[in-house]
Design an enzyme around this catalytic site. Structure first.
Site, PDB file in Angstrom:
ATOM      1  N   LYS A 110       0.840  -1.202   0.000  1.00 42.12           N
ATOM      2  CA  LYS A 110       0.000   0.000   0.000  1.00 42.12           C
ATOM      3  C   LYS A 110       0.873   1.249   0.000  1.00 42.12           C
ATOM      4  O   LYS A 110       0.578   2.224  -0.687  1.00 42.12           O
ATOM      5  CB  LYS A 110      -0.967  -0.019   1.179  1.00 42.12           C
ATOM      6  CG  LYS A 110      -2.103  -0.984   0.880  1.00 42.12           C
ATOM      7  CD  LYS A 110      -3.126  -1.121   1.963  1.00 42.12           C
ATOM      8  CE  LYS A 110      -4.131  -2.179   1.568  1.00 42.12           C
ATOM      9  NZ  LYS A 110      -4.484  -3.095   2.652  1.00 42.12           N
ATOM     10  N   LYS A 189      -4.045 -11.475  -9.317  1.00 38.02           N
ATOM     11  CA  LYS A 189      -4.877 -11.926  -8.199  1.00 38.02           C
ATOM     12  C   LYS A 189      -6.206 -11.160  -8.207  1.00 38.02           C
ATOM     13  O   LYS A 189      -6.219  -9.939  -8.323  1.00 38.02           O
ATOM     14  CB  LYS A 189      -4.146 -11.656  -6.870  1.00 38.02           C
ATOM     15  CG  LYS A 189      -4.949 -12.075  -5.649  1.00 38.02           C
ATOM     16  CD  LYS A 189      -4.483 -11.399  -4.368  1.00 38.02           C
ATOM     17  CE  LYS A 189      -5.701 -10.810  -3.695  1.00 38.02           C
ATOM     18  NZ  LYS A 189      -5.799 -10.614  -2.341  1.00 38.02           N
ATOM     19  N   LYS A 192     -10.672  -6.757  -4.830  1.00 34.29           N
ATOM     20  CA  LYS A 192     -11.508  -5.554  -4.892  1.00 34.29           C
ATOM     21  C   LYS A 192     -10.676  -4.348  -5.307  1.00 34.29           C
ATOM     22  O   LYS A 192     -11.127  -3.496  -6.054  1.00 34.29           O
ATOM     23  CB  LYS A 192     -12.087  -5.257  -3.496  1.00 34.29           C
ATOM     24  CG  LYS A 192     -13.251  -6.131  -3.132  1.00 34.29           C
ATOM     25  CD  LYS A 192     -13.631  -5.955  -1.666  1.00 34.29           C
ATOM     26  CE  LYS A 192     -12.704  -6.738  -0.768  1.00 34.29           C
ATOM     27  NZ  LYS A 192     -13.281  -7.394   0.393  1.00 34.29           N
TER      28      LYS A 192
END
Ligand code: ADP
Ligand code: TRP
Length: 321
Positions: A110, A189, A192
């Site tokens: 992130k 992968k 969301k």
């Protein structure tokens, strides 16, 4: 044996969530005392719209119940209905080395993507450790991407036990090799956050369009395809279709003569049928929100009575009382 897992209400659940985590978790309901929860505290590290959190939490509850979670066997609850877990997070945080958290991939990814990160995101694995340890969990069924977090949990528990005496059960992650990483529409992968998902439930027309839009290479239908097992539609078909049907499509693709359009049509039909009865169940449940709230309230009461005892143990061991 206690089995525990959680899922964030951060968006609509997809085939990666289902085959990676929900299905294995649902099968484990029969093998011990399962505790499954909606990780709404965790979702706060990324999602800041209260209405969306509320809606997503209800959706996750409906999805899980529709897919076969049996509230008579399984304790199903919302994480924030057991606020004891936040006290344990603090206690565990004081025995967690910075380096352990700095090494976590999900946090590093992130940061690398430039997502502005808050303290909650950094402390995320400590809250997850508290989730797991506060219920004396033995087994934690998750997808591959959560393995490191369970390992961090083990390290934290071992450290606490060394410092303050045997307090916590040391949990084991359980990951199914065959569905550790379900690929998304782009072959990466399914997630969301990558916008490459096929949802478990949703609008038929929109989902058909998504499946038909899967990108394939430019080989003609007639060309034999020796790499048929690498084909994305085949890989997903293997999850949603009976094994013999999936094998037949794989063989036809390998031999040549099967067009990608027909393959994708078959994939959609199998996927749609796979969830037909769950879809009907979901519609039934959605018409009765009072029932879902009751299930979560009962689950919270049961979870809370376990959490209180374990927290008490940790408080006593560390000299808080
Ligand atoms: P997402 O990546 O879509 O945000 P989450 O991180 O909320 O999904 O994951 C919830 C659970 O589903 C976790 O146990 C995770 O390991 C599992 N999971 C998510 N995506 C996949 C996937 N593509 N393949 C296998 N498991 C997955
Ligand atoms: N971090 C998990 C995920 O994103 C969700 C989660 C929170 C969890 N607490 C947990 C999973 C405890 C297993 C056990 O998927």
């Amino acid at each position: 044996m206690r089995i525990l897992s959680g899922i964030q209400p951060s968006g609509t659940l997809h085939l990666g969530n289902y085959f990676g985590m929900m299905k294995p978790a649902l099968e484990l309901q029969e093998r011990g005392q399962a505790f499954y929860f909606i990780a709404d505290y965790h979702s706060m590290t990324a999602l800041t719209d209260p209405a969306e959190r509320r809606r997503n939490s209800l959706d996750v509850a409906l999805d899980f119940l529709a897919c076969g979670l049996d509230p008579k066997k399984t304790v199903f609850f919302r994480q924030s209905d057991v606020p004891e877990v936040t006290e344990l997070t603090w206690i565990l945080g004081t025995v967690t080395p910075m380096g352990l958290l700095e090494r976590c991939h999900s946090y590093k990814d992130k940061v690398a993507k430039g997502i502005s990160f808050n303290f909650g995101l950094f402390a995320y694995p400590v809250l997850m450790a508290a989730d797991i340890l506060i219920y004396d969990s033995n087994i934690v069924p998750v997808g591959q991407d959560q393995k490191q977090h369970v390992e961090v949990t083990r390290d934290i528990a071992i450290k606490f036990n060394e410092l303050y005496g045997e307090t916590f059960v040391i949990p084991e992650p359980q990951i199914r090799a065959e569905t550790a990483k379900v690929p998304g529409l782009d072959g990466e992968k399914m997630s969301k956050s990558y916008g490459n998902t096929i949802e478990i439930f949703g609008d038929e027309k929109a989902l058909r369009k998504k499946v038909m839009g899967i990108k394939m290479d430019s080989r003609t239908p007639q060309e034999p395809k020796p790499d048929a097992d690498q084909n994305l539609a085949i890989q997903i078909l293997k999850l949603v279709a009976p094994a013999a049907a999936a094998r037949e499509y794989e063989d036809r693709l390998r031999a040549g003569g099967l067009g990608y359009g027909d393959l994708k049509k078959a994939l959609f039909e199998h996927y749609w049928n796979h969830f037909a009865s769950a879809r009907a169940k979901r519609a039934e449940l959605a018409a009765d929100p009072g029932y879902v709230q009751q299930v979560l309230a009962d689950g919270a009461a049961r979870a809370r009575s376990v959490a209180r005892k374990v927290l008490q143990r940790a408080r006593a061991a560390s000299g808080l009382e």
